[in-house]
Write an enzyme that holds these catalytic residues in place. Structure first.
Site, mmCIF file in Angstrom:
data_model
loop_
_atom_site.group_PDB
_atom_site.id
_atom_site.type_symbol
_atom_site.label_atom_id
_atom_site.label_comp_id
_atom_site.label_asym_id
_atom_site.label_seq_id
_atom_site.Cartn_x
_atom_site.Cartn_y
_atom_site.Cartn_z
ATOM 1 C CG LEU A 161 -1.912 -1.160 1.319
ATOM 2 C CD1 LEU A 161 -2.745 -1.031 2.587
ATOM 3 C CD2 LEU A 161 -2.810 -1.218 0.098
ATOM 4 N N GLY A 169 4.163 0.442 4.827
ATOM 5 C CA GLY A 169 5.558 0.820 5.075
ATOM 6 C C GLY A 169 5.731 1.475 6.433
ATOM 7 C CG ASP A 173 9.779 9.767 5.146
ATOM 8 O OD1 ASP A 173 8.643 9.972 5.606
ATOM 9 O OD2 ASP A 173 10.012 9.621 3.943
ATOM 10 C CG ASN A 230 6.365 14.310 3.398
ATOM 11 O OD1 ASN A 230 5.905 13.175 3.346
ATOM 12 N ND2 ASN A 230 5.620 15.360 3.684
ATOM 13 N NE ARG A 231 15.193 12.324 6.436
ATOM 14 C CZ ARG A 231 14.759 11.826 7.599
ATOM 15 N NH1 ARG A 231 14.055 12.603 8.406
ATOM 16 N NH2 ARG A 231 15.028 10.587 7.954
ATOM 17 C CG LEU A 250 -5.709 3.251 1.745
ATOM 18 C CD1 LEU A 250 -5.670 3.908 3.113
ATOM 19 C CD2 LEU A 250 -6.386 1.899 1.832
ATOM 20 C CE LYS A 306 -4.334 12.894 -3.427
ATOM 21 N NZ LYS A 306 -4.711 12.294 -4.727
ATOM 22 C CG LEU A 333 -3.317 8.862 5.389
ATOM 23 C CD1 LEU A 333 -4.531 7.950 5.359
ATOM 24 C CD2 LEU A 333 -3.713 10.247 5.880
#
Length: 426
Positions: free
Chosen positions: A291, A311, A315, A317-318, A337, A349, A351
């Site tokens: 996913l 997963g 991070d 968003n790194r 999703l 997006k 989560l």
């Protein structure tokens, strides 16, 4: 051999003149330094000590190295020369400058008083110390409040029992013990029911995997945040009426150490695998579905035969697209999703792990994606239009109920002969 007189200094050159310019520079270096110091400190007397003649032996001789060492030693000025000390401090790289006893003590005191860390590190340390002090103070205050509350309840109980007769006192104490026993039995039943549901989920529940192979890419604080999210996932799964079969794969190293610190982690009814999910499910690789928000495949329904992978990565968003890249390299299916079909996200997006797993668990209970999204996704991550629409739907339902109530009341009034008496009954 040839000789030459330069400013009263006699140089004798052998057949090889390669060492001449080098030693000439050594000879004029104190003079050059002395001239600079005379400009800055005119009142200071000069005291230079260097020889007036140099003899350079034939380089082909076996002892020419010793002669060069002796010559350079005579060229060096004495240590007590004040004009040479700044030069020595700037050129020395391995040995500290030689100072007197009093100056050395002052230098030691100065080095001891100087901070060993930067200003930013000092501010960070001070902030951490203030946070720890505030946390300890808050903890002590809460402990004191609990103590006072316990003492207050104890006094009230003693005052209540003191005004009763012996028979009434025994009856009250017995009823209190009965209530306590009833609460304990209820907790025991809930615990047994939870264990039963989780054990049944091992064979019948939806397989959901948390991939913990990204621990090396996270900082200690991010690892701690992920551990807290996993704890929330287990608590939510235990409360569900139809829980899933949770897996932790790639659980080793620092991640395993942090998980072991959780209270009761060894008793969790959850699958713990040190191996990656590819090795743990190598016989069911075709059923693996990763996913990820970067996938183009939309997940419409949860297949009980599939194994859905989330997963385990915090991070900030790194590492964008890392889960999608990993799934493509391993040759497994991907899906995302269907969030865009039911609401619009105000930002990213992506989560958290506990939000994704809670959405999957809600869908297993309700079989409705919209309900699952609106119950789990926080308000701050939704667009205002979706929030207003959701609020408008609820207001519309309330308005329709009010209209139906008024319509029923109107029909009741028109049909009843005694309108004033029947109005309240309707």
């Amino acid at each position: 051999m040839e000789s030459m007189d330069t400013r009263g200094v006699i140089f004798e050159f052998p057949h090889s003149v390669l060492l001449g310019p080098f030693c000439f520079c050594l000879a004029i270096l104190p003079i050059f330094k002395d001239g600079i110091n005379n400009r800055t400190q005119p009142n200071m007397t000069r005291s230079l000590h260097f020889p007036t003649s140099f003899h350079f032996p034939n380089p082909t001789h076996s002892s020419h190295l010793n002669s060069i060492r002796a010559t350079t030693k005579t060229l060096a000025p004495r240590i007590d020369n004040p004009h040479f000390r700044p030069l020595q401090m700037t050129t020395a790289t391995t040995e500290p400058p030689i100072t007197s006893g009093e100056n050395s003590l002052q230098n030691e005191d100065r080095c001891a008083s100087q901070p060993l860390m930067s200003k930013r590190a000092q501010k960070k340390l001070l902030k951490q110390q203030k946070f720890e002090a505030k946390k300890a103070q808050k903890k002590a205050l809460a402990k004191e409040q609990r103590k006072r509350e316990g003492e207050r309840k104890r006094r009230e109980w003693e005052e209540r029992v003191a005004g009763l007769s012996e028979e009434e006192r025994e009856k009250l104490i017995g009823s209190r013990k009965g209530l306590k026993k009833e609460r304990m039995e209820k907790r025991c039943e809930e615990r047994e029911s939870k264990v039963k549901r989780l054990n049944e989920a091992k064979t019948q529940g939806q397989n959901i995997v948390v991939d913990l192979e990204f621990a090396s890419l996270m900082t200690p604080s991010e690892i701690n945040s992920l551990v807290q999210q996993i704890m929330y996932c287990y608590a939510m799964n235990a409360r569900c009426s139809s829980p899933g079969h949770l897996w932790l794969t790639g659980c080793h190293g620092e991640m395993e150490i942090q998980l072991q610190r959780l209270p009761g982690f060894d008793k969790w009814i959850i699958e713990k695998e040190n191996r990656p999910y590819v090795e743990a499910f190598q016989d069911r690789k075709e059923h693996l579905v990763y996913l990820t928000a970067d996938s183009e495949n939309i997940l419409e329904e949860l297949d009980p035969r599939k194994i859905y992978i989330v997963g385990g990565l915090v991070d900030r968003n790194r590492w964008k697209g890392i889960t999608m890249k990993k799934a493509e390299e391993q040759g497994i299916q991907t899906a995302k999703l269907p969030i865009g079909n039911y609401l619009k996200m105000s930002g990213s997006k992506v989560l958290t792990v506990n939000q994704v797993i809670e959405i999957l668990l809600k869908f297993l209970e309700t079989r409705d994606w919209k309900t699952s999204f609106f119950k789990v996704i926080p308000q701050r991550k939704r667009c205002e239009a979706d929030s207003e629409k959701k609020q408008g739907d609820s207001d519309g339902e309330d308005n329709s109920e009010t209209a139906d109530h008024l319509k029923r009341k109107k029909n009741c009034v028109e049909s009843c002969p005694h309108r004033e008496k029947k109005l309240d009954e309707c």
